[in-house]
Design a protein around this motif. Structure first.
Motif, short mmCIF file in Angstrom:
data_model
loop_
_atom_site.label_atom_id
_atom_site.label_comp_id
_atom_site.label_asym_id
_atom_site.label_seq_id
_atom_site.Cartn_x
_atom_site.Cartn_y
_atom_site.Cartn_z
N ALA A 1 4.02 -62.03 -23.24
CA ALA A 1 5.03 -61.15 -22.64
C ALA A 1 5.68 -60.34 -23.74
CB ALA A 1 6.05 -61.96 -21.89
N PRO A 2 4.97 -59.33 -24.27
CA PRO A 2 5.46 -58.62 -25.45
C PRO A 2 6.83 -57.97 -25.24
CG PRO A 2 3.21 -57.96 -24.89
CD PRO A 2 3.72 -58.78 -23.78
N ARG A 3 7.16 -57.68 -23.97
CA ARG A 3 8.44 -56.99 -23.78
C ARG A 3 9.62 -57.93 -24.03
NH1 ARG A 3 9.79 -58.50 -18.57
NH2 ARG A 3 8.04 -59.67 -17.75
N MET A 4 9.34 -59.23 -24.07
CA MET A 4 10.43 -60.15 -24.37
C MET A 4 10.34 -60.65 -25.80
SD MET A 4 10.50 -62.50 -21.06
CE MET A 4 12.15 -62.74 -20.53
N ALA A 5 9.75 -59.81 -26.67
CA ALA A 5 9.38 -60.29 -28.00
C ALA A 5 10.55 -60.84 -28.80
CB ALA A 5 8.70 -59.19 -28.79
N GLY A 6 11.75 -60.44 -28.46
CA GLY A 6 12.90 -60.95 -29.20
C GLY A 6 13.21 -62.39 -28.89
N GLY A 7 12.37 -63.04 -28.11
CA GLY A 7 12.68 -64.39 -27.68
C GLY A 7 13.24 -64.29 -26.28
N VAL A 8 13.25 -65.42 -25.60
CA VAL A 8 13.74 -65.41 -24.23
C VAL A 8 15.25 -65.40 -24.24
CG1 VAL A 8 13.75 -66.65 -22.07
CG2 VAL A 8 11.71 -66.62 -23.49
N PRO A 9 15.88 -64.48 -23.51
CA PRO A 9 17.34 -64.51 -23.48
C PRO A 9 17.83 -65.85 -22.94
CG PRO A 9 16.44 -62.96 -21.86
CD PRO A 9 15.31 -63.42 -22.68
N ASN A 10 18.88 -66.32 -23.55
CA ASN A 10 19.33 -67.68 -23.28
C ASN A 10 20.22 -67.82 -22.05
OD1 ASN A 10 18.55 -69.92 -24.57
ND2 ASN A 10 19.60 -69.40 -26.49
N VAL A 11 19.97 -67.07 -21.02
CA VAL A 11 20.91 -67.12 -19.91
C VAL A 11 20.33 -67.84 -18.72
CG1 VAL A 11 22.69 -65.79 -18.81
CG2 VAL A 11 21.37 -64.80 -20.64
N CYS B 1 37.25 -76.23 -29.17
CA CYS B 1 36.51 -75.69 -30.32
C CYS B 1 35.38 -74.80 -29.86
CB CYS B 1 35.93 -76.82 -31.16
SG CYS B 1 37.16 -77.74 -32.01
N GLY B 2 34.61 -75.28 -28.89
CA GLY B 2 33.44 -74.54 -28.44
C GLY B 2 33.82 -73.19 -27.87
N THR B 3 34.85 -73.18 -27.01
CA THR B 3 35.23 -71.92 -26.37
C THR B 3 35.72 -70.93 -27.41
OG1 THR B 3 35.95 -73.25 -24.51
CG2 THR B 3 36.57 -70.94 -24.48
N ILE B 4 36.59 -71.39 -28.30
CA ILE B 4 37.17 -70.46 -29.27
C ILE B 4 36.12 -69.99 -30.28
CG2 ILE B 4 38.87 -70.23 -31.12
CD1 ILE B 4 40.66 -72.09 -29.43
N LEU B 5 35.38 -70.95 -30.87
CA LEU B 5 34.39 -70.56 -31.88
C LEU B 5 33.28 -69.71 -31.29
CD1 LEU B 5 33.95 -73.77 -34.05
CD2 LEU B 5 34.88 -71.57 -34.74
N GLY B 6 32.77 -70.14 -30.12
CA GLY B 6 31.64 -69.44 -29.51
C GLY B 6 32.01 -68.01 -29.15
N ALA C 1 29.15 -74.65 -27.79
CA ALA C 1 29.57 -73.42 -28.47
C ALA C 1 28.51 -72.33 -28.35
CB ALA C 1 29.85 -73.71 -29.94
N LYS C 2 27.23 -72.74 -28.41
CA LYS C 2 26.17 -71.75 -28.35
C LYS C 2 26.07 -71.11 -26.97
CE LYS C 2 21.78 -70.81 -30.39
NZ LYS C 2 20.43 -71.24 -30.72
N VAL C 3 26.24 -71.94 -25.94
CA VAL C 3 26.22 -71.39 -24.58
C VAL C 3 27.39 -70.42 -24.39
CG1 VAL C 3 26.34 -71.96 -22.15
CG2 VAL C 3 25.11 -73.45 -23.68
N MET D 1 21.41 -78.35 -33.98
CA MET D 1 20.57 -78.66 -32.82
C MET D 1 19.24 -79.28 -33.23
SD MET D 1 21.39 -75.28 -30.64
CE MET D 1 21.19 -75.53 -28.92
N ALA D 2 18.78 -78.99 -34.44
CA ALA D 2 17.52 -79.55 -34.90
C ALA D 2 17.72 -80.96 -35.45
CB ALA D 2 16.89 -78.67 -35.99
N PHE D 3 18.98 -81.37 -35.53
CA PHE D 3 19.32 -82.64 -36.15
C PHE D 3 19.41 -83.72 -35.07
CE2 PHE D 3 20.73 -83.55 -40.39
CZ PHE D 3 21.19 -84.84 -40.28
N PRO D 4 18.69 -84.83 -35.19
CA PRO D 4 18.79 -85.86 -34.15
C PRO D 4 20.24 -86.37 -34.03
CG PRO D 4 17.05 -86.37 -35.73
CD PRO D 4 17.79 -85.19 -36.26
#
Lengths: 274, 317
Positions: free
Chosen positions: B307-317, A88-93, A150-152, A115-118
């Motif tokens: 760090a204004p140049r990253m204003a869009g948030g930190v890239p998630n990588v 699911c994660g691979t396909i949806l993401g 999925a998010k990653v 993710m905000a949900f415990p």
């Protein structure tokens, strides 16, 4: 890739632990010296001996046999759930990343909500709603952890989509689905496998914490978290009953973490990225 | 690049959407449950109950109405700061949560402090001395820390530091700092381990960048480059990770609060779920999600400032 992984001592250590875990899970019925559910009021808290390799618990049940069946129960939940999360994660993401626009935004919002949900609340509500049983715990684990993966995947896929080879494939007349399945997913697959191999570790931890709280398995099921729960009431007099299942969880989880990390070093040699 | 006020409005809209989604989801989860909250409450508080009494209670609790009416009613109460009355403690839920949240915040705050100090310093030393014995030792310790179940760790800490070496009492009274140390450590070890590894990777990848070579070429010492430049540039992603971790800690406090007999929000939530106290569950979930989202937003704002140049948030990588 696999040869390189096997040469790594860390991977070898991880694989050894995984092998022991899988072996115990597969052959628990023939390895166990005693019936894990057999209650014997006359044989409470026996010290280890020939018949009971690790002694008995508060109901006179064989601790060693229960630990073996515990591996079986953990594995029976962890592997199928992981497979579903992976698919699911691979396909949806990756589909969300490929679709872009409004669909991708909606996907991110859904991820943020989950993710905000415990995760505990999802688990308890689902188990409460569906009742006890392996399939229900698996569902609870799935719903509380699929978004993280999925998010990653979406982030990885988004990076791949920006690369030239995807543009080239499109120019060459590749349809959307073909670009996704033939080009993008194969390129992120190694990283997905790394994530999922450490994912087994977190699923085992999660299942044991649910059953420690008394959720999911019916009473008396030999499961590591449930064994911890039962052992805690006599924790001063018999701390060893608390140690055995804890060490089992630790060893199994560590096996998958060690292996996953070693695999990551092979897949992304820079050691960069998470 | 959109202007700051516009970005704030967008951000606030996102917050509202996520919070609404969370509350809808928690309502949906309580709706699919076959356990009747009115019946559960009646059986707990009265010795013998007739079906009529249960029906009466259901009307009184508003549970006979369709789920969307219940949700709108709840939403109306929320805007006035009223979460309803707990079926277990029979006190207003807002008061209950207010009384318990400080302990949970203190516990997670202390734990976050431990995580921040140990993981940042550990990661910096590991990155500076990559592949040294220290680096390998930390790697080993963090694999262990990542793999240990924190509830089991709680017991082991109790066994060592309260039973074998009586430094702490098994049940510490009140919410003094001493009572929070062991649970905070148990909570900090798994997240501290994962943070150490992530920060180490972050710092190492910063080290490969051009500005580091430039700084070294200008004659800055390796130490100075590391502390003044690399750490400063890694800070946004470190802060983001720590803040995400704080939200996660709040929701995983429940088990440790139970082990260490602390009266916090996590334990309250667990009791509410098991006791089918739906109003209290929805309120707790909302508060936990609110803290989670608020802390993450805060880290984004701080990052946008430094760090204004990253204003869009930190890239998630």
């Amino acid at each position: 890739m696999f040869r390189k992984t096997l040469k790594n001592p860390q991977a070898a250590a991880g694989l050894t632990l995984i092998a022991i875990f899988v072996f115990a899970a597969l052959f628990a019925p023939s390895l166990a010296p005693n019936d894990p559910g057999e209650i014997n009021a006359a044989a409470k808290y026996l010290p280890p001996d020939g018949t009971f390799p690790l002694g008995t618990d508060q109901l006179g049940r064989c601790v060693f046999s229960r630990l073996l069946y515990g591996a079986r129960n953990s594995a029976a939940i962890a592997f199928p759930t992981l497979l579903i999360i992976g698919l699911c994660g691979t396909i949806l993401g990756s589909a969300a990343a490929y679709a872009g626009g409004v669909l991708e935004r909606v996907f991110i919002v859904i991820c943020d909500i989950f993710m905000a949900f415990p995760s505990l609340v999802i688990a308890i509500s689902l188990v409460g709603a569906l009742g006890y049983g392996m399939a229900n715990i698996a569902a609870a684990v799935f719903f509380s952890s699929w978004v993280w993966f999925a998010k990653v995947v979406r982030t990885w896929a988004a990076i791949e989509i920006g690369k030239d080879y995807v543009t080239a494939a499109k120019i060459a007349g590749c349809s959307g689905a073909a670009a996704l399945f033939r080009h993008i997913i194969p390129n992120i697959l190694p990283r997905c496998l790394v994530y999922l191999s450490t994912g087994v570790a977190s699923i085992i931890l999660m299942v044991s914490s649910f059953s420690y709280l008394g959720l999911g398995f019916s009473a008396g099921t030999p499961e590591w978290g449930a064994m911890l729960n039962e052992a805690q009431s006599n924790f001063y007099a018999h701390p060893e009953l608390l140690m055995y299942p804890g060490v089992c969880i630790l060893a199994a989880v560590m096996g998958f973490n060690l292996f996953g990390e070693a695999l990551r070093d092979v897949v992304t040699p820079e050691g960069a990225g998470q | 690049m959109p202007s700051l006020p516009r970005k704030l409005v967008k951000r606030a809209a996102m917050l509202l959407i996520v919070l609404t989604g969370v509350s809808l989801l928690s309502f949906a989860l309580s709706a699919i449950s076959p356990i009747d909250a009115a019946e559960a409450f009646a059986r707990r508080s009265l010795i013998s109950v007739s079906p009529e009494q249960i029906d009466l209670l259901r009307v009184e609790m508003g549970l006979d109405k369709p789920i969307y009416i219940q949700y709108l009613k709840w939403l109306g109460g929320l805007l006035r700061g009223d979460f309803g009355v707990s079926l277990i403690t029979r006190a207003p839920i807002a008061d209950d949560i207010f009384a318990r949240i400080s302990l949970t915040l203190k516990l997670s705050g202390l734990s976050l402090l431990i995580v921040a100090v140990t993981s940042v310093s550990g990661a910096v030393i590991c990155a500076a001395r990559k592949n040294s014995p220290f680096d390998h030792a930390i790697r080993g310790i963090t694999v262990f820390g990542l793999s240990v179940p924190n509830f089991w760790l709680g017991f082991v800490l109790l066994l060592i530091f309260a039973v074998k070496l009586p430094i702490f009492n098994v049940i510490e009274s009140g919410s003094s700092l001493k009572a929070l140390i062991l649970p905070a450590v148990a909570l900090a070890i798994p997240s501290g381990s994962s943070m150490t590894r992530i920060f180490r990777a972050t710092i190492l990848s910063e080290m490969n960048k051009d500005y580091v070579i430039y700084a070294r070429a200008r004659g800055l010492s390796a130490h100075r480059t590391l502390w003044m430049h690399i750490l400063k540039n890694s800070f946004p992603s470190i802060l983001t990770m720590l803040c995400q971790n704080f939200g996660y800690m709040i929701s995983s406090c429940a088990v440790l609060e139970k082990i260490f007999s602390l009266k916090g929000l996590g334990g309250y939530l667990a009791d509410a779920i098991i006791g089918r106290d739906l109003a209290a569950v929805n309120a707790c979930v909302f508060i936990v999600a609110l803290i989670f989202v608020a802390v993450n937003t805060l880290s984004d704002i701080v990052n946008a400032r430094i760090a204004p140049r990253m204003a869009g948030g930190v890239p998630n990588v």
